[in-house]
Design an enzyme around this catalytic site. Sequence first.
Site, short mmCIF file in Angstrom:
data_model
loop_
_atom_site.label_atom_id
_atom_site.label_comp_id
_atom_site.label_asym_id
_atom_site.label_seq_id
_atom_site.Cartn_x
_atom_site.Cartn_y
_atom_site.Cartn_z
N SER A 5 0.83 -1.21 0.00
CA SER A 5 0.00 0.00 0.00
C SER A 5 0.87 1.26 0.00
O SER A 5 0.35 2.38 -0.10
CB SER A 5 -0.92 0.01 1.22
OG SER A 5 -0.17 -0.10 2.41
N HIS A 6 2.19 1.12 0.13
CA HIS A 6 3.06 2.30 0.15
C HIS A 6 4.21 2.20 -0.84
O HIS A 6 5.22 2.87 -0.70
CB HIS A 6 3.55 2.56 1.58
CG HIS A 6 2.44 3.07 2.43
ND1 HIS A 6 1.50 2.22 2.99
CD2 HIS A 6 2.05 4.31 2.76
CE1 HIS A 6 0.61 2.94 3.64
NE2 HIS A 6 0.91 4.20 3.52
N HIS B 117 4.61 13.80 3.61
CA HIS B 117 4.74 12.39 3.99
C HIS B 117 3.50 11.61 3.59
O HIS B 117 2.39 11.96 3.96
CB HIS B 117 4.93 12.27 5.50
CG HIS B 117 5.68 11.04 5.92
ND1 HIS B 117 5.28 9.77 5.59
CD2 HIS B 117 6.82 10.90 6.64
CE1 HIS B 117 6.15 8.90 6.09
NE2 HIS B 117 7.09 9.55 6.74
N ARG C 197 4.37 -13.80 16.60
CA ARG C 197 5.49 -13.36 15.77
C ARG C 197 5.81 -11.92 16.13
O ARG C 197 4.98 -11.19 16.68
CB ARG C 197 5.16 -13.50 14.30
CG ARG C 197 4.23 -12.44 13.72
CD ARG C 197 4.46 -12.36 12.21
NE ARG C 197 3.47 -11.61 11.47
CZ ARG C 197 3.60 -10.30 11.21
NH1 ARG C 197 4.60 -9.59 11.70
NH2 ARG C 197 2.69 -9.69 10.47
N ASP D 190 4.90 -0.62 12.92
CA ASP D 190 4.55 0.56 12.12
C ASP D 190 3.07 0.46 11.81
O ASP D 190 2.64 -0.42 11.06
CB ASP D 190 5.37 0.55 10.83
CG ASP D 190 5.00 1.69 9.92
OD1 ASP D 190 4.41 2.68 10.40
OD2 ASP D 190 5.30 1.61 8.71
N PRO E 54 6.55 -8.02 15.32
CA PRO E 54 6.23 -7.07 14.23
C PRO E 54 7.49 -6.80 13.40
O PRO E 54 8.59 -6.70 13.95
CB PRO E 54 5.77 -5.82 14.98
CG PRO E 54 6.19 -5.98 16.39
CD PRO E 54 6.34 -7.44 16.65
N ARG F 93 1.43 4.38 -4.44
CA ARG F 93 1.41 5.80 -4.05
C ARG F 93 2.01 6.73 -5.11
O ARG F 93 1.91 7.96 -4.97
CB ARG F 93 2.19 6.01 -2.75
CG ARG F 93 1.60 5.30 -1.56
CD ARG F 93 0.35 5.99 -1.06
NE ARG F 93 -0.32 5.16 -0.06
CZ ARG F 93 -1.46 5.45 0.52
NH1 ARG F 93 -2.10 6.55 0.19
NH2 ARG F 93 -1.98 4.64 1.41
N GLU G 240 -9.20 0.18 2.75
CA GLU G 240 -9.65 -1.19 3.06
C GLU G 240 -11.17 -1.22 3.26
O GLU G 240 -11.83 -2.19 2.91
CB GLU G 240 -8.98 -1.71 4.32
CG GLU G 240 -7.55 -2.16 4.09
CD GLU G 240 -6.90 -2.63 5.38
OE1 GLU G 240 -7.53 -3.40 6.12
OE2 GLU G 240 -5.77 -2.18 5.65
P1 NDP Z 1 -0.83 -3.22 9.80
O1 NDP Z 1 -2.03 -3.28 10.65
O2 NDP Z 1 -0.78 -4.05 8.57
O3 NDP Z 1 0.46 -3.62 10.67
C1 NDP Z 1 0.80 -2.89 11.81
C2 NDP Z 1 2.03 -3.47 12.47
O4 NDP Z 1 1.67 -4.69 13.11
C3 NDP Z 1 3.17 -3.81 11.53
O5 NDP Z 1 4.38 -3.47 12.14
C4 NDP Z 1 3.05 -5.33 11.34
O6 NDP Z 1 4.30 -5.97 11.08
C5 NDP Z 1 2.54 -5.74 12.70
N1 NDP Z 1 1.75 -6.96 12.67
C6 NDP Z 1 0.75 -7.30 11.81
N2 NDP Z 1 0.24 -8.50 12.11
C7 NDP Z 1 0.94 -8.94 13.19
C8 NDP Z 1 0.91 -10.13 13.98
N3 NDP Z 1 0.04 -11.10 13.74
N4 NDP Z 1 1.78 -10.25 15.01
C9 NDP Z 1 2.66 -9.27 15.28
N5 NDP Z 1 2.77 -8.13 14.57
C10 NDP Z 1 1.91 -7.97 13.54
O7 NDP Z 1 -0.49 -1.70 9.40
P2 NDP Z 1 -1.50 -0.49 9.15
O8 NDP Z 1 -2.53 -0.92 8.18
O9 NDP Z 1 -1.94 0.09 10.44
O10 NDP Z 1 -0.52 0.57 8.45
C11 NDP Z 1 0.03 0.27 7.17
C12 NDP Z 1 1.04 1.30 6.78
O11 NDP Z 1 0.40 2.52 6.48
C13 NDP Z 1 2.11 1.63 7.81
O12 NDP Z 1 3.36 1.44 7.19
C14 NDP Z 1 1.89 3.10 8.12
O13 NDP Z 1 3.09 3.83 8.38
C15 NDP Z 1 1.28 3.58 6.83
N6 NDP Z 1 0.51 4.83 7.00
C16 NDP Z 1 1.10 6.00 6.59
C17 NDP Z 1 0.42 7.20 6.72
C18 NDP Z 1 1.06 8.48 6.33
O14 NDP Z 1 0.42 9.50 6.39
N7 NDP Z 1 2.33 8.50 5.95
C19 NDP Z 1 -0.94 7.25 7.25
C20 NDP Z 1 -1.42 5.96 7.72
C21 NDP Z 1 -0.72 4.79 7.56
P3 NDP Z 1 4.65 -6.54 9.59
O15 NDP Z 1 4.94 -5.33 8.75
O16 NDP Z 1 5.83 -7.42 9.79
O17 NDP Z 1 3.42 -7.27 9.13
#
Ligand code: NDP
Length: 332
Positions: A46-47, A119, A302, A177, A304, A51, A187
Amino acid sequence: MSNISLSLDEIYELAKKTFSNNGCDDETSKIMADLVMKAERDGSISHGLFRVPAYISGLKSGKINGKGKPNVKTITPSVIKVDGNNCLAPVVLKKSIPELVKLAKENGIAVLAITNSHHMAAMWPETEAVAEHGLAAFACTSYKPAVAPAGAIKPLFGTNPISFAWPRKNKPPVVFDMATASMAMGEVQVAKREGHKVPLGTGLTKDGKETTDPAEIADGGVLLPFGGYKGSGIAMMVELLAGALVGDNFSYETAEKDNNDGGPPSGGEFILAISPEKLSNSDWDTHSLKFFEKMKSMGDVRLPGERRHKNRLDKGPRYINEDLVNKIKSLS
Ligand code: NDP
């Protein structure tokens, strides 16, 4: 909807050409192409390329400066102020993170206060880059209103992501993150298109009622923070750290000033780096490794960041939505 196969080099080259043909100098084009390629490599899809059209809208309208240089000023032994000069955030970060790392190693702690940068990326690139130098890192940024504070029915907070990274001496950092919204609006729109329900707590209807119908949230409703009032408190903290503290906008002020071209608006970012070497006076690495092992021994746990780091080991092609690739090609 079909996908096409692109190697990581092809993803990099496509992104670089697109930025370069839309007003970015060579340095900005390379930094942005690297960011996009690494997002696709890690499965932060998604990034990544997704984008690029939005970045190009912001460059075309002139609100983003593709040739600008940020102004990095160290104002105390542990505070760095950066005027992004309307550059894209990854360009600002590339210039300022080395200074943040240097000061945090010298003084135990340092802060990067960024203003006037754009950003729209994931946040793990900055926290992970800091943690790769043996430092703990925290970063956050706001956006434009999309999320209602707990108790409200209209948006005030951005989706306000937060990222934290913890260093490990012989392994990649542990990094989380996440947006502080319950779910990305994208979503919710996908759930609407596919006729799925969303969990209660995702958002409200336009009349402020709880709903599991994504259409009622997407069409005039509002997202909620994750975890009710607890997430609302964290989203509020992000507004304060990336807004008033660094000297930039709150999300609602950002929206008032933005030209709504679809590109990332101008805003602030807050990054904190802390040295466990200086603070702990102990073998912090072995100590925290034991903690992670304990966590992982407790069932289906697991850490993050592990998903991304596993994806990173795969050097093969990535399968990208063909319409998206064609759209980007038409922009380059
Ligand atoms: P997710 O809900 O997909 O994931 C959030 C975090 O949880 C990640 O670090 C992920 O690690 C971890 N995670 C997911 N599943 C598990 C699990 N089962 N056990 C342990 N850890 C887990 O992310 P979001 O949808 O909330 O955000 C997605 C992206 O959007 C982010 O990178 C965020 O920075 C970006 N974003 C940017 C914005 C901006 O303005 N710049 C605004 C909003 C969001 P892993 O990556 O390893 O799956």
